[in-house]
Design an enzyme around this catalytic site. Structure first.
Site, PDB file in Angstrom:
ATOM      1  N   CYS A  75       0.876  -1.175   0.000  1.00 35.03           N
ATOM      2  CA  CYS A  75       0.000   0.000   0.000  1.00 35.03           C
ATOM      3  C   CYS A  75       0.910   1.219   0.000  1.00 35.03           C
ATOM      4  CB  CYS A  75      -0.997  -0.043   1.172  1.00 35.03           C
ATOM      5  SG  CYS A  75      -0.298   0.178   2.816  1.00 35.03           S
ATOM      6  N   THR A 133       2.090   3.116   2.465  1.00 31.39           N
ATOM      7  CA  THR A 133       3.119   3.042   3.508  1.00 31.39           C
ATOM      8  C   THR A 133       3.524   1.615   3.857  1.00 31.39           C
ATOM      9  OG1 THR A 133       1.397   2.964   5.179  1.00 31.39           O
ATOM     10  CG2 THR A 133       2.286   5.151   4.643  1.00 31.39           C
TER      11      THR A 133
HETATM   12  C1  RB5 Z   1      -4.047   5.279   0.382  1.00 30.19           C
HETATM   13  O1  RB5 Z   1      -4.044   6.607   0.029  1.00 30.19           O
HETATM   14  C2  RB5 Z   1      -3.152   5.049   1.585  1.00 30.19           C
HETATM   15  O2  RB5 Z   1      -3.762   5.540   2.724  1.00 30.19           O
HETATM   16  C3  RB5 Z   1      -2.824   3.597   1.728  1.00 30.19           C
HETATM   17  O3  RB5 Z   1      -2.191   3.161   0.572  1.00 30.19           O
HETATM   18  C4  RB5 Z   1      -1.888   3.208   2.848  1.00 30.19           C
HETATM   19  O4  RB5 Z   1      -0.726   3.987   2.822  1.00 30.19           O
HETATM   20  C5  RB5 Z   1      -2.451   3.139   4.185  1.00 30.19           C
HETATM   21  O5  RB5 Z   1      -1.772   2.755   5.154  1.00 30.19           O
END
Ligand code: RB5
Length: 146
Positions: free
Chosen positions: A64, A66
């Site tokens: 994702c 992060t």
């Molecule tokens: C999506 O914008 C983002 O919030 C997701 O990819 C992730 O980083 C959440 O932890």
């Protein structure tokens, strides 16, 4: 077989890791998402982790923005030990000491070179067992108390 999945924030990095696994001849199943259109990472985590806990895949690679949100969701699935990593040492030791079965990477955190090295060490490092097994058993006991 490795189960893979991403949200839109991890989509680009997952494509780069897939290309790396193709080069290495590592078999994987891609459970989406399939574009940078916005999706919810818990839906992806649930689908990918089912492949592992139901025995169709050995490990999961999740992506994702992060690596954190998708790891939080993955760790709610009974039997999953997911580690959000952004360095090689952690990717190695989460196999050696935690017997992690899901590696979670952030497409907005790590570059493709480091991500591929982390995937490589994660997939090719065996759990050490021994004193670490008792700790894993305690994690499982917490899970079973819920
Ligand atoms: C999506 O914008 C983002 O919030 C997701 O990819 C992730 O980083 C959440 O932890």
């Amino acid at each position: 077989m490795i189960a893979m999945g991403c949200d839109h924030g991890g989509f680009a990095l997952m494509q780069q890791v897939k290309a790396y696994l193709d080069e290495k001849g590592v078999a994987y199943t891609d459970l989406g998402c399939y574009s940078e259109a916005s999706v919810d990472y818990p839906d992806i985590a649930k689908k990918v982790c089912a492949e592992v806990v139901e025995g169709r895949c050995e490990k999961a690679l999740l992506f994702c923005g992060t690596g954190i949100g998708i790891s939080m969701a993955a760790n709610k699935v009974k039997g999953i030990r997911a580690a959000a990593c952004s360095d090689w040492f952690s990717a190695k030791f989460t196999r050696l000491h935690n017997d992690a079965n899901a590696l979670c990477l952030g497409g907005r955190v790590v570059g493709p070179g480091l991500a591929c090295e982390m995937v490589d060490v994660f997939l090719n490092t065996e759990f050490e067992g021994g004193r670490h097994q008792a700790r894993i058993d305690k994690i499982i006991a917490i899970e079973n108390e819920q």
